[in-house]
Design a protein around this motif. Structure first.
Motif, PDB file in Angstrom:
ATOM      1  N   VAL A  69      41.995  29.479 -26.541  1.00 58.39           N
ATOM      2  CA  VAL A  69      43.437  29.547 -26.807  1.00 58.39           C
ATOM      3  C   VAL A  69      43.963  30.944 -26.486  1.00 58.39           C
ATOM      4  O   VAL A  69      45.055  31.096 -25.911  1.00 58.39           O
ATOM      5  N   LEU A  70      43.203  31.976 -26.812  1.00 59.74           N
ATOM      6  CA  LEU A  70      43.621  33.349 -26.509  1.00 59.74           C
ATOM      7  C   LEU A  70      43.726  33.568 -25.008  1.00 59.74           C
ATOM      8  O   LEU A  70      44.712  34.145 -24.523  1.00 59.74           O
ATOM      9  N   VAL A  71      42.736  33.096 -24.254  1.00 58.76           N
ATOM     10  CA  VAL A  71      42.768  33.247 -22.791  1.00 58.76           C
ATOM     11  C   VAL A  71      43.938  32.470 -22.206  1.00 58.76           C
ATOM     12  O   VAL A  71      44.653  32.974 -21.317  1.00 58.76           O
ATOM     13  N   LEU A  72      44.142  31.256 -22.681  1.00 62.07           N
ATOM     14  CA  LEU A  72      45.254  30.443 -22.185  1.00 62.07           C
ATOM     15  C   LEU A  72      46.596  31.106 -22.487  1.00 62.07           C
ATOM     16  O   LEU A  72      47.475  31.168 -21.624  1.00 62.07           O
ATOM     17  N   ASN A  73      46.756  31.621 -23.686  1.00 68.43           N
ATOM     18  CA  ASN A  73      47.997  32.278 -24.067  1.00 68.43           C
ATOM     19  C   ASN A  73      48.241  33.523 -23.215  1.00 68.43           C
ATOM     20  O   ASN A  73      49.366  33.778 -22.768  1.00 68.43           O
ATOM     21  N   THR A  74      47.195  34.306 -22.973  1.00 70.16           N
ATOM     22  CA  THR A  74      47.328  35.515 -22.167  1.00 70.16           C
ATOM     23  C   THR A  74      47.694  35.161 -20.731  1.00 70.16           C
ATOM     24  O   THR A  74      48.550  35.811 -20.119  1.00 70.16           O
ATOM     25  N   LEU A  76      49.258  32.448 -19.673  1.00 70.31           N
ATOM     26  CA  LEU A  76      50.645  31.973 -19.641  1.00 70.31           C
ATOM     27  C   LEU A  76      51.636  33.124 -19.770  1.00 70.31           C
ATOM     28  O   LEU A  76      52.682  33.133 -19.114  1.00 70.31           O
ATOM     29  N   ALA A  77      51.320  34.114 -20.598  1.00 68.53           N
ATOM     30  CA  ALA A  77      52.221  35.262 -20.754  1.00 68.53           C
ATOM     31  C   ALA A  77      52.294  36.057 -19.456  1.00 68.53           C
ATOM     32  O   ALA A  77      53.377  36.499 -19.046  1.00 68.53           O
ATOM     33  N   ARG A  78      51.131  36.244 -18.803  1.00 69.40           N
ATOM     34  CA  ARG A  78      51.125  36.979 -17.540  1.00 69.40           C
ATOM     35  C   ARG A  78      51.917  36.215 -16.483  1.00 69.40           C
ATOM     36  O   ARG A  78      52.693  36.797 -15.724  1.00 69.40           O
ATOM     37  N   GLY A  79      51.745  34.886 -16.438  1.00 68.26           N
ATOM     38  CA  GLY A  79      52.503  34.071 -15.485  1.00 68.26           C
ATOM     39  C   GLY A  79      53.999  34.133 -15.751  1.00 68.26           C
ATOM     40  O   GLY A  79      54.798  34.192 -14.817  1.00 68.26           O
ATOM     41  N   SER A  80      54.371  34.151 -17.017  1.00 68.41           N
ATOM     42  CA  SER A  80      55.788  34.255 -17.373  1.00 68.41           C
ATOM     43  C   SER A  80      56.357  35.600 -16.946  1.00 68.41           C
ATOM     44  O   SER A  80      57.485  35.682 -16.438  1.00 68.41           O
ATOM     45  N   TYR A  81      55.575  36.665 -17.128  1.00 64.38           N
ATOM     46  CA  TYR A  81      56.028  37.995 -16.719  1.00 64.38           C
ATOM     47  C   TYR A  81      56.216  38.050 -15.205  1.00 64.38           C
ATOM     48  O   TYR A  81      57.221  38.557 -14.713  1.00 64.38           O
ATOM     49  N   GLU A  82      55.248  37.516 -14.459  1.00 66.69           N
ATOM     50  CA  GLU A  82      55.365  37.519 -12.999  1.00 66.69           C
ATOM     51  C   GLU A  82      56.544  36.672 -12.547  1.00 66.69           C
ATOM     52  O   GLU A  82      57.254  37.038 -11.596  1.00 66.69           O
ATOM     53  N   MET A  83      56.775  35.537 -13.220  1.00 70.47           N
ATOM     54  CA  MET A  83      57.888  34.678 -12.853  1.00 70.47           C
ATOM     55  C   MET A  83      59.224  35.389 -13.068  1.00 70.47           C
ATOM     56  O   MET A  83      60.110  35.338 -12.215  1.00 70.47           O
ATOM     57  N   SER A  84      59.377  36.084 -14.197  1.00 71.00           N
ATOM     58  CA  SER A  84      60.635  36.791 -14.443  1.00 71.00           C
ATOM     59  C   SER A  84      60.829  37.931 -13.439  1.00 71.00           C
ATOM     60  O   SER A  84      61.947  38.193 -12.990  1.00 71.00           O
ATOM     61  N   GLN A  85      59.720  38.589 -13.052  1.00 70.65           N
ATOM     62  CA  GLN A  85      59.824  39.662 -12.061  1.00 70.65           C
ATOM     63  C   GLN A  85      60.236  39.087 -10.699  1.00 70.65           C
ATOM     64  O   GLN A  85      61.107  39.652 -10.014  1.00 70.65           O
ATOM     65  N   LEU A  86      59.663  37.953 -10.309  1.00 75.49           N
ATOM     66  CA  LEU A  86      60.021  37.335  -9.036  1.00 75.49           C
ATOM     67  C   LEU A  86      61.450  36.802  -9.056  1.00 75.49           C
ATOM     68  O   LEU A  86      62.154  36.870  -8.035  1.00 75.49           O
ATOM     69  N   GLN A  87      61.893  36.301 -10.199  1.00 79.81           N
ATOM     70  CA  GLN A  87      63.285  35.848 -10.290  1.00 79.81           C
ATOM     71  C   GLN A  87      64.246  37.017 -10.121  1.00 79.81           C
ATOM     72  O   GLN A  87      65.305  36.889  -9.501  1.00 79.81           O
TER      73      GLN A  87
END
Length: 142
Positions: A69-74, A76-87
């Protein structure tokens, strides 16, 4: 317990209970008396197994699931950060394209005035070179 019940319970003792006669014991057919021996060998009872391996398994599963769960959460958070940066990058690029389109449309409207100020006049019969054939073609013949 009430006082009367306590008094009657104390008054009756096992020695004072009326004795009843038991029926005499008799051998049952197919029993040990017919087999010729009185005692049989009985397998020893199984010893209780230790519960430590079960608890170790449960703890391992729990720790493994928490790590997953910790790895999955991390991730997803990294993917969310990259997505906001690309947006943000897409928004900046869209803004740059809009500014360049405005500059182009302004340049298109100012082009005839700049050409006249340089002394240019519109051509009456424009001629062009055809790329396919290599011949000079008049603008109206094309």
């Amino acid at each position: 317990m009430s006082a009367t019940n306590a008094a009657t319970a104390r008054a009756v003792r096992p020695a004072e209970l009326p004795r009843t006669r038991r029926a005499p014991l008799t051998a049952i057919s197919g029993g040990a008396a017919q087999r010729g021996r009185r005692l049989d060998v009985v397998r020893a009872p199984l010893h209780a197994k230790s519960r430590v391996p079960f608890f170790v398994l449960c703890a391992t599963l729990m720790i493994g699931s928490l790590v997953a769960v910790l790895v999955l959460n991390t991730t997803l958070a990294r993917g969310s950060y990259e997505m906001s940066q690309l947006q943000g990058d897409v928004a900046q690029t869209a803004q740059d394209v809009q500014m360049l389109e405005e500059d182009l449309s302004a340049a298109e409207t100012d082009l005839p005035d700049k050409a006249r100020s340089l002394g240019m006049v519109p051509a009456e019969n424009p001629t062009m070179v055809s790329v396919r054939t290599g011949k000079v073609v008049k603008g109206t013949d094309q």
